[in-house]
Design a protein around this motif. Structure first.
Motif, PDB file in Angstrom:
ATOM      1  N   GLY A 137       0.769  -1.237   0.000  1.00 55.68           N
ATOM      2  CA  GLY A 137       0.000   0.000   0.000  1.00 55.68           C
ATOM      3  C   GLY A 137       0.795   1.279   0.000  1.00 55.68           C
ATOM      4  O   GLY A 137       0.206   2.367  -0.079  1.00 55.68           O
ATOM      5  N   ILE A 138       2.128   1.215   0.089  1.00 52.53           N
ATOM      6  CA  ILE A 138       2.902   2.448   0.066  1.00 52.53           C
ATOM      7  C   ILE A 138       2.718   3.129  -1.291  1.00 52.53           C
ATOM      8  O   ILE A 138       2.567   2.460  -2.325  1.00 52.53           O
ATOM      9  N   GLN A 139       2.708   4.446  -1.311  1.00 48.28           N
ATOM     10  CA  GLN A 139       2.473   5.188  -2.544  1.00 48.28           C
ATOM     11  C   GLN A 139       3.777   5.797  -3.030  1.00 48.28           C
ATOM     12  O   GLN A 139       4.253   6.791  -2.497  1.00 48.28           O
ATOM     13  N   ARG A 169       1.685   9.504   3.762  1.00 45.82           N
ATOM     14  CA  ARG A 169       0.264   9.719   3.490  1.00 45.82           C
ATOM     15  C   ARG A 169      -0.504   8.407   3.401  1.00 45.82           C
ATOM     16  O   ARG A 169      -1.733   8.388   3.537  1.00 45.82           O
ATOM     17  N   SER A 170       0.194   7.288   3.203  1.00 37.45           N
ATOM     18  CA  SER A 170      -0.494   5.996   3.115  1.00 37.45           C
ATOM     19  C   SER A 170      -0.278   5.132   4.358  1.00 37.45           C
ATOM     20  O   SER A 170      -0.636   3.960   4.365  1.00 37.45           O
ATOM     21  N   GLY A 171       0.293   5.701   5.414  1.00 40.67           N
ATOM     22  CA  GLY A 171       0.499   4.958   6.646  1.00 40.67           C
ATOM     23  C   GLY A 171       1.928   5.056   7.142  1.00 40.67           C
ATOM     24  O   GLY A 171       2.774   5.732   6.550  1.00 40.67           O
ATOM     25  N   THR A 172       2.192   4.371   8.239  1.00 44.78           N
ATOM     26  CA  THR A 172       3.533   4.358   8.824  1.00 44.78           C
ATOM     27  C   THR A 172       4.249   3.080   8.410  1.00 44.78           C
ATOM     28  O   THR A 172       3.686   1.981   8.514  1.00 44.78           O
ATOM     29  N   TYR A 173       5.498   3.235   7.962  1.00 40.06           N
ATOM     30  CA  TYR A 173       6.290   2.106   7.488  1.00 40.06           C
ATOM     31  C   TYR A 173       7.628   2.072   8.216  1.00 40.06           C
ATOM     32  O   TYR A 173       8.226   3.121   8.496  1.00 40.06           O
ATOM     33  N   TRP A 174       8.053   0.849   8.525  1.00 44.25           N
ATOM     34  CA  TRP A 174       9.403   0.628   9.046  1.00 44.25           C
ATOM     35  C   TRP A 174      10.250   0.111   7.896  1.00 44.25           C
ATOM     36  O   TRP A 174       9.814  -0.768   7.129  1.00 44.25           O
ATOM     37  N   ASN A 217      16.436  -0.692  -0.327  1.00 47.09           N
ATOM     38  CA  ASN A 217      15.528  -0.481   0.799  1.00 47.09           C
ATOM     39  C   ASN A 217      14.425  -1.537   0.805  1.00 47.09           C
ATOM     40  O   ASN A 217      13.844  -1.840  -0.240  1.00 47.09           O
ATOM     41  N   VAL A 218      14.153  -2.108   1.967  1.00 48.83           N
ATOM     42  CA  VAL A 218      13.023  -3.017   2.160  1.00 48.83           C
ATOM     43  C   VAL A 218      12.190  -2.472   3.314  1.00 48.83           C
ATOM     44  O   VAL A 218      12.747  -2.047   4.342  1.00 48.83           O
ATOM     45  N   GLY A 219      10.878  -2.454   3.139  1.00 45.05           N
ATOM     46  CA  GLY A 219      10.017  -1.927   4.197  1.00 45.05           C
ATOM     47  C   GLY A 219       8.738  -2.714   4.357  1.00 45.05           C
ATOM     48  O   GLY A 219       8.311  -3.439   3.450  1.00 45.05           O
ATOM     49  N   VAL A 220       8.114  -2.556   5.544  1.00 44.93           N
ATOM     50  CA  VAL A 220       6.833  -3.198   5.842  1.00 44.93           C
ATOM     51  C   VAL A 220       5.954  -2.212   6.594  1.00 44.93           C
ATOM     52  O   VAL A 220       6.455  -1.276   7.230  1.00 44.93           O
ATOM     53  N   PRO A 221       4.629  -2.386   6.550  1.00 40.38           N
ATOM     54  CA  PRO A 221       3.745  -1.544   7.348  1.00 40.38           C
ATOM     55  C   PRO A 221       4.020  -1.711   8.840  1.00 40.38           C
ATOM     56  O   PRO A 221       4.523  -2.750   9.289  1.00 40.38           O
ATOM     57  N   ARG A 267      12.926   8.380  13.298  1.00 39.21           N
ATOM     58  CA  ARG A 267      11.559   8.531  12.796  1.00 39.21           C
ATOM     59  C   ARG A 267      11.458   9.845  12.041  1.00 39.21           C
ATOM     60  O   ARG A 267      12.070  10.841  12.427  1.00 39.21           O
ATOM     61  N   SER A 268      10.708   9.835  10.967  1.00 38.66           N
ATOM     62  CA  SER A 268      10.519  11.052  10.191  1.00 38.66           C
ATOM     63  C   SER A 268       9.098  11.096   9.661  1.00 38.66           C
ATOM     64  O   SER A 268       8.367  10.101   9.694  1.00 38.66           O
ATOM     65  N   VAL A 269       8.714  12.274   9.154  1.00 37.13           N
ATOM     66  CA  VAL A 269       7.376  12.475   8.607  1.00 37.13           C
ATOM     67  C   VAL A 269       7.506  12.949   7.164  1.00 37.13           C
ATOM     68  O   VAL A 269       8.260  13.889   6.882  1.00 37.13           O
TER      69      VAL A 269
END
Length: 507
Positions: free
Chosen positions: A357-359, A399-404, A420-424, A439-441
């Motif tokens: 779901g990441i945009q 904008r589509s959620g928080t990801y690590w 880079n590899v990420g998950v919700p 952490r960043s926004v």
């Protein structure tokens, strides 16, 4: 995607007038080629349509449909025809046309059956013995020139972006897992009695030998190629590994993948791109076998200690290969949605995949290649770290959620890239590094997030700066033409001539 164990049957040359024996066949021919071989066998035996049709119990019109490629015969019919004509089924099934004229007739027939020709609204030329061969040569030549011109016009950066978009959608629909390629890789490992775990260079040599090929390292590989496969002499030429580079296992396996997966000469850029993805997948599935990799990941998941760098080290592969392989297996076997990126230091996306779901930033067509990711994303923040040899882990509110995410810098001759590899956020509990305080926004695509300069800087420098832009000329040019984009055929053929085994005087 196919996993048929066969060699490529796409041919770059046209057969001469010499009839081709069954030894030249490598796969079942298309109906046009089969029909021409059947007609050639009938004419060689000086038999009429009616004579042969009566001998096998069918009508002359039905036999004519088979000879013109408009109907495929059952095996029993083909066997009866071979017997009536005093030939064999393998001879009729050879993939090469029996004569040059037959090859030209087949090419013209295919051209006139194509959608491109149909769209012209032109009448079709009747193909028969009364059509002079010079006319055949001219017509086929014009069709091939027209097809090449259309391909050159289509092979633009826009065409490439559309092909990438379609391929990424296909990968997302499958959760980036392709069971037929996994099975093909597993079958290959069984063929050499691989005992499990990481695959060695010696095992790669055995895999090549199993396919009937020899791996040859050379220092004069054509500059436009990564590898060159000599199908005639069954050699695969690889570059000499340079100091600090990974070994050539992956390149060798990718070259073998074309053979194992039954690839033919690509018809267009989209097929070329799809084949590249398939051979990368196949090579990774051999370097990191599904069974052992899934077992390793499940153990790490039970310990809540999944780390891409551990996968890399355990299987002795690059970080990017480990990251790619994780995306192949994470959703199918672990139930984890993921995303992957490879970006340049300036933030430009080179590769990306997601089913979480990441945009990603995209252009109006939906393509993401060439777009810049937000400066706040982990994939870009990794370049700001004091120690670029370590994996950087961080949370990002988007904008589509928080990801690590976890990212590593890859040093290449073309500069620095990050993988880079990420998950919700809800799935981070399974990963090492979840305790990170980074952490960043990200407010992108809001221009005020990172594309507009801060107000204080704008006030200070607006109207006072005149940079000389670096123009990327490739953005203005069409993609390199050819069956294999960017490859210099003359360079490749001269290379093969230099390295081809010399025939002995007794041959």
């Amino acid at each position: 995607m196919t996993s048929t164990a066969s060699t490529p049957t796409g041919r770059l040359t046209t057969p001469d007038e010499t009839p081709v024996s069954s030894a030249d066949s490598g796969a079942t021919p298309d109906p046009l080629t089969l029909g021409r071989r059947l007609r050639h066998a009938r004419q060689q035996s000086q038999r009429t349509l009616t004579d042969v049709a009566d001998a096998v119990g069918m009508s002359p019109s039905a036999l004519s449909l088979i000879e013109t490629g408009k109907r495929e015969p059952r095996l029993s019919v083909l066997t009866a025809l071979a017997h009536a004509l005093g030939t064999s089924v393998p001879d009729l099934l050879a993939t090469a046309p029996p004569t040059r004229r037959a090859a030209l007739e087949i090419k013209l027939e295919r051209a006139q059956r194509s959608e491109a020709y149909e769209s012209l609204g032109l009448p079709k030329v009747k193909i028969g013995p009364r059509l002079p061969q010079e006319a055949l040569e001219a017509l086929v030549g014009m069709h091939e020139a027209m097809t090449a011109a259309q391909a050159d016009q289509a092979a633009t950066p826009e065409h490439a972006r559309r092909a990438n978009l379609e391929l990424r959608e296909r990968m997302r629909a499958a959760d980036n897992y392709f069971g037929d390629i996994e099975q093909a890789a597993a079958d290959m490992l069984r063929s050499i009695n691989h005992g499990g775990g990481p695959i060695s260079r010696a095992s790669v040599d055995r895999l090549a030998a199993h396919m009937g090929f020899t791996l040859v390292h050379t220092s004069d590989l054509p500059s436009s190629t990564r590898t060159v496969t000599d199908l005639q002499n069954q050699r695969i030429y690889l570059p000499q590994p340079e100091a600090g580079q990974h070994d050539s296992r992956s390149l060798a396996l990718q070259a073998l993948a074309h053979l194992v997966l039954g690839h033919r000469v690509p018809a267009d850029y989209a097929e070329f791109l799809s084949q590249r993805v398939e051979i990368n997948y196949f090579a990774a599935a051999l370097l990191m076998p599904e069974k052992e990799t899934v077992q390793y990941l499940r153990t790490a998941m039970q310990d809540k200690d999944i780390a891409i760098e551990d996968l890399r080290d355990f299987f002795a592969v690059s970080y990017e290969t480990a990251a790619h392989r994780f995306t192949n297996l994470a959703t199918k076997h672990l139930g984890l949605p993921v995303h992957f990126m490879r970006i340049a230091q300036n933030g430009v996306i080179f590769k990306a995949y997601e089913n979480d779901g990441i945009q990603f930033p995209s252009d109006p067509s939906g393509a993401i290649e060439g777009q810049r990711v937000c400066r706040s994303w982990t994939a870009r923040r990794v370049f700001e770290q004091p120690d670029l040899s370590q994996a950087f882990k961080a949370y990002t509110d988007t904008r589509s959620g928080t990801y690590w995410c976890t990212a590593v810098v890859d040093r290449t001759p073309d500069g620095l890239f990050s993988v880079n590899v990420g998950v919700p956020y809800q799935h981070v509990k399974w990963f090492r590094g979840r305790e990170t305080q980074h952490r960043s926004v990200s407010r992108c695509p809001d221009p005020a997030c990172c594309t507009q300069p801060p107000a204080q800087l704008s006030e200070r420098w607006d109207g006072q700066a005149w940079p000389s832009a670096r123009v990327h000329s490739h953005l203005l040019a069409a993609m390199p033409p050819g069956v294999f984009p960017g490859v210099d055929d003359t360079e490749v053929y001269r290379f093969l001539e230099r390295h081809a085994p010399q025939a002995s005087p007794m041959d």
